[in-house]
Write an enzyme that holds these catalytic residues in place. Structure first.
Site, PDB file in Angstrom:
ATOM      1  N   LYS A   3       0.841  -1.201   0.000  1.00 26.25           N
ATOM      2  CA  LYS A   3       0.000   0.000   0.000  1.00 26.25           C
ATOM      3  C   LYS A   3       0.875   1.250   0.000  1.00 26.25           C
ATOM      4  O   LYS A   3       2.063   1.176   0.341  1.00 26.25           O
ATOM      5  CB  LYS A   3      -0.916  -0.014   1.232  1.00 26.25           C
ATOM      6  N   ARG A 103     -10.823  -0.254  14.314  1.00 25.74           N
ATOM      7  CA  ARG A 103     -10.530   0.646  13.206  1.00 25.74           C
ATOM      8  C   ARG A 103     -11.310   0.178  11.976  1.00 25.74           C
ATOM      9  O   ARG A 103     -12.108   0.906  11.427  1.00 25.74           O
ATOM     10  CB  ARG A 103      -9.016   0.629  12.961  1.00 25.74           C
ATOM     11  N   TYR A 225      18.089  29.416   9.091  1.00 24.62           N
ATOM     12  CA  TYR A 225      16.897  30.176   9.493  1.00 24.62           C
ATOM     13  C   TYR A 225      16.801  30.307  11.010  1.00 24.62           C
ATOM     14  O   TYR A 225      17.094  29.364  11.750  1.00 24.62           O
ATOM     15  CB  TYR A 225      15.641  29.452   9.016  1.00 24.62           C
ATOM     16  N   MET A 273      13.527  24.022   3.214  1.00 22.76           N
ATOM     17  CA  MET A 273      12.744  23.308   2.205  1.00 22.76           C
ATOM     18  C   MET A 273      13.617  22.438   1.307  1.00 22.76           C
ATOM     19  O   MET A 273      13.278  21.293   1.015  1.00 22.76           O
ATOM     20  CB  MET A 273      11.949  24.310   1.350  1.00 22.76           C
TER      21      MET A 273
HETATM   22  C1  LIG Z   1      -0.254  -1.900   6.866  1.00 25.48           C
HETATM   23  C2  LIG Z   1      -0.814  -3.191   7.307  1.00 25.48           C
HETATM   24  C3  LIG Z   1       0.016  -4.309   7.505  1.00 25.48           C
HETATM   25  C4  LIG Z   1       1.512  -4.240   7.435  1.00 25.48           C
HETATM   26  O1  LIG Z   1       2.003  -3.703   8.632  1.00 25.48           O
HETATM   27  P1  LIG Z   1       3.575  -3.584   8.920  1.00 25.48           P
HETATM   28  O2  LIG Z   1       3.636  -3.136  10.321  1.00 25.48           O
HETATM   29  O3  LIG Z   1       4.085  -2.570   7.958  1.00 25.48           O
HETATM   30  O4  LIG Z   1       4.162  -4.934   8.677  1.00 25.48           O
HETATM   31  C5  LIG Z   1      -0.599  -5.527   7.778  1.00 25.48           C
HETATM   32  N1  LIG Z   1      -1.952  -5.619   7.908  1.00 25.48           N
HETATM   33  C6  LIG Z   1      -2.764  -4.565   7.757  1.00 25.48           C
HETATM   34  C7  LIG Z   1      -4.222  -4.731   7.914  1.00 25.48           C
HETATM   35  C8  LIG Z   1      -2.231  -3.319   7.472  1.00 25.48           C
HETATM   36  O5  LIG Z   1      -3.043  -2.246   7.341  1.00 25.48           O
END
Ligand SMILES: *Cc1c(COP(=O)(O)O)cnc(C)c1O
Length: 348
Positions: A3, A103, A225, A273
């Site tokens: 993802k 969630r 800065y 930046m």
């Molecule tokens: C993002 C996610 C993972 C992976 O988690 P990591 O901590 O990056 O290994 C696994 N299961 C779900 C449902 C997730 O949203």
């Protein structure tokens, strides 16, 4: 888990590499990510969409691309079931049970409803039942085992299917947690899945910045800065081309480190930046010239260390990496460098 553009590292390169290494099931967050991944990987691998399907249009899109929706509510199940009825054939999907994260996923009552009336799942070809751990990084947290027990108990009421619970950290909680399928994300990309111990993972990310200018400053000078850094003795400052617009977070001001010519040097003054400033007084002058590369992640500065210095987690460091870097993807995962090993050792 690919993802968010494979945690910011480039799904176009990462996903085919994982597929070639034998990964047959991929997870993304959104339908759009799933559609793009299907085009990239072809028909073979399973691709599950964690957010499921919001409506009929998305359900049809998911079906067209041969994706597995992760169904998170009775409403999503009803939408998928209706699509299957219309299609006149069962359609593959994943069921997500909430076991304490609160969630996403089917709650206790919803699982009970499904258990009592399995016709609600008509047309749903359940390929996987999954849940997600809230505290996997804390191996001593009793919530882990509670979630495991709840997951096993509740999934017994549902159609029998392979089970998945563990993210990266969950894999390291022991064999009881790995079940049929694991879902590693951050560990693949170099984050520590067992934060209380030495990071066992290779470091596939190496972020480098280039020195643009080197200058001498006097004891009375300030840098950057807000004149936030005051020099206490005559020093040399190297200005490097990377800044918060590149995901080198501003919270690393006065806290980050870089490695140049094998020496760790501090980020001094504020991250701006497009630029950061390093105190390179301790490095021989000949080694510090415009054009020289410094390591900002990897090469002696671990991803975990950068995240800790920034007051965040490795996930946010990687997904923040900017678009301006020239990105090079190497199919061979690099071995730990001596500098990386030393950095790991020095933290324990
Ligand atoms: C993002 C996610 C993972 C992976 O988690 P990591 O901590 O990056 O290994 C696994 N299961 C779900 C449902 C997730 O949203």
């Amino acid at each position: 888990m690919v993802k968010a553009d494979a945690y910011g590292l480039g799904v176009r390169e990462v996903a085919p590499t994982l597929a070639a290494a034998g990964c047959g099931t991929f997870f993304v967050a959104t339908v759009d990510e799933g559609v793009a991944l299907r085009e990239l990987l072809g028909a073979d691998p399973s691709i599950a969409v964690l957010h499921g399907v919001a409506d009929r249009r998305e359900a049809e899109e998911v079906r067209r691309s041969g994706l597995l929706p992760v169904l998170n509510s009775l409403g999503q199940i009803a939408a998928w079931s209706a699509l299957a009825r219309g299609a006149g054939q069962p359609l593959p999907c994943v069921l997500h049970l909430d076991t304490g994260m609160n969630r996403l996923g089917l709650g206790a009552g919803e699982v009970q409803t499904l258990g009592l009336d399995q016709s609600l799942l008509a047309g749903c070809d359940v390929r996987l039942v999954m849940s997600h751990l809230a505290c996997a990084e804390e191996s001593a947290n009793t919530m882990n085992r509670r979630q495991l027990v709840t997951f096993l108990k509740r999934s017994a009421a549902l159609p029998s299917a392979p089970q998945s619970l563990a993210n990266s950290a969950g894999i390291f909680l022991g064999e009881a947690f790995t079940l049929d399928l694991v879902r590693p994300g951050i560990a693949l990309y170099g984050g520590n899945p067992v934060p209380s111990a030495v990071n066992p993972m290779a470091q596939p990310v190496h972020l480098q910045g280039r020195i643009v200018q080197v200058r001498r400053v006097d004891a009375s000078d300030t840098v950057g800065y807000g004149a936030a850094f005051s020099v206490s003795a005559p020093s040399r400052i190297a200005t490097v081309a990377a800044g918060y617009a590149d995901g080198y977070l501003r919270s690393l001001s006065g806290r980050g480190v870089a490695v140049v010519a094998g020496t760790r040097v501090p980020i001094v003054g504020r991250v701006s930046m497009d630029l950061i400033t390093l105190d390179v007084t301790s490095v021989p002058e000949a080694a510090i010239q415009p054009g020289v590369s410094v390591s900002l992640i990897g090469g002696g500065v671990s991803l975990d260390e950068v995240a800790a210095a920034a007051g965040t987690i490795p996930y946010e460091i990687l997904t923040s990496l900017g678009r301006r870097y020239r990105r090079e993807h190497r199919p061979d995962v690099p071995k730990l460098s001596p500098e990386d090993l030393e950095a790991i050792g020095s933290r324990n």
